[in-house]
Design an enzyme around this catalytic site. Structure first.
Site, PDB file in Angstrom:
ATOM      1  CB  CYS A 160      -0.854  -0.039   1.264  1.00  0.00           C
ATOM      2  SG  CYS A 160      -1.896   1.411   1.498  1.00  0.00           S
ATOM      3  CB  CYS A 164      -3.136   4.006  -5.262  1.00  0.00           C
ATOM      4  SG  CYS A 164      -4.388   3.114  -4.303  1.00  0.00           S
TER       5      CYS A 164
END
Ligand code: DGL
Length: 280
Positions: free
Chosen positions: A71, A202
């Site tokens: 992440c 992302c």
């Protein structure tokens, strides 16, 4: 056989698991989706650090030999504190903590993080303009700002938050009219600036790449850093002396040996996993 722990604020880290499994098909995986607390993008650094600590300790207890923070937002907010708390075997407090959590198997745990792929984008752009799609948390992180600073003289860097992208992926809505309209809103401004290369900053966003390709002119490149992260993971595992599996003579497995865990809806996690690795 090594056990690789991977976590994300939700389902996006499966795009990283996919890239790791491509080069390490015979290891064991523990995947944790923090979907009940997703998105991380608009949370404070302290909040994210807290979640990352809880999840990492759980993964170490379950036998992880190394942990991938799949992440970008969590990497920006928490990787430094995770490394401080669990990665330095020269620190007696770290040794004691990790030995206790791992039942004596490890005196430290290494963490691999994500980084938006600004470098390959800056080196490859023909128009001299690159676009970065990421969360607000990633775009204001010092890691990203440093990398950006290194390449700003070579090209123009335009940024946009992928507003609503994470929510689409969490719902499993990867295509269709609604997905297209959400994606268009954040992608179009980058294209309007002349970006020919878009960095997917992302880990949720690669699941929307087909929708992005549909909306962008032909020839626009989308860069996912996951394959580079997977190669880096392999290097660190070798350095840490974590034995990689030799595989078996029946060939590589088609699906990763993974324990899927979620703080939210386990069905959503399974559904996306099954989309990547359909059962025959
Ligand atoms: N997959 C996360 C990332 O790479 C999603 C961010 C979020 O939860 O907002 O940044």
């Amino acid at each position: 056989m090594a056990t690789i722990g991977i976590f994300d604020s939700g389902l996006g880290g499966l795009s990283v698991l996919r890239a790791i499994f491509d080069i390490l098909p015979n290891e064991k995986y523990l995947y944790f989706a923090d979907s009940a607390f997703c998105p991380y993008g608009d949370k404070t650094a302290e909040y994210i650090q807290d979640r990352c600590r809880t999840i990492s300790e759980d993964l170490i207890r379950q036998g992880a030999d190394i942990i991938v923070v799949a992440c970008n937002t969590a990497t920006a907010a928490a990787i430094a504190t995770l490394r401080k708390d669990y990665s330095d075997p020269g620190d007696p407090a770290v040794r004691e903590r990790v030995l206790a959590l791992s039942g004596g198997h490890h005196d430290h745990i290494s963490f691999i993080g994500m980084e938006p792929a600004v470098k390959p984008a800056a080196l490859g752009t023909k128009t001299g303009v690159i676009g970065v799609l990421a969360t607000a948390g990633t775009l204001k992180g010092s890691k990203y700002l440093n990398t950006k600073g290194n390449f700003e003289d070579n090209c123009q860097i335009c940024e946009h938050v992928g507003k609503g992208f994470v929510e689409l992926v969490e719902k499993g809505q990867l295509s269709g009219e609604e997905a297209e309209s959400v994606v268009r809103e954040s992608l179009q401004p980058l294209l309007d600036h002349g970006a020919d290369t878009i960095v997917l900053g992302c880990t949720h966003y690669p699941f929307l790449v087909e929708t992005m390709q549909k909306l962008a002119p032909r020839g626009i490149r989308f860069i996912d850093p996951a394959p580079a992260v997977a190669r880096h993971l392999t290097d660190v595992m070798r350095k840490d002396g974590i034995a990689l599996s030799r595989g078996n003579e029946n060939g590589s497995p088609k699906r990763p040996a993974v324990k899927l865990m979620s703080s939210g809806d386990p069905k959503a996690l399974e559904n996306l996993f099954n989309l990547i690795y359909p059962r025959r």
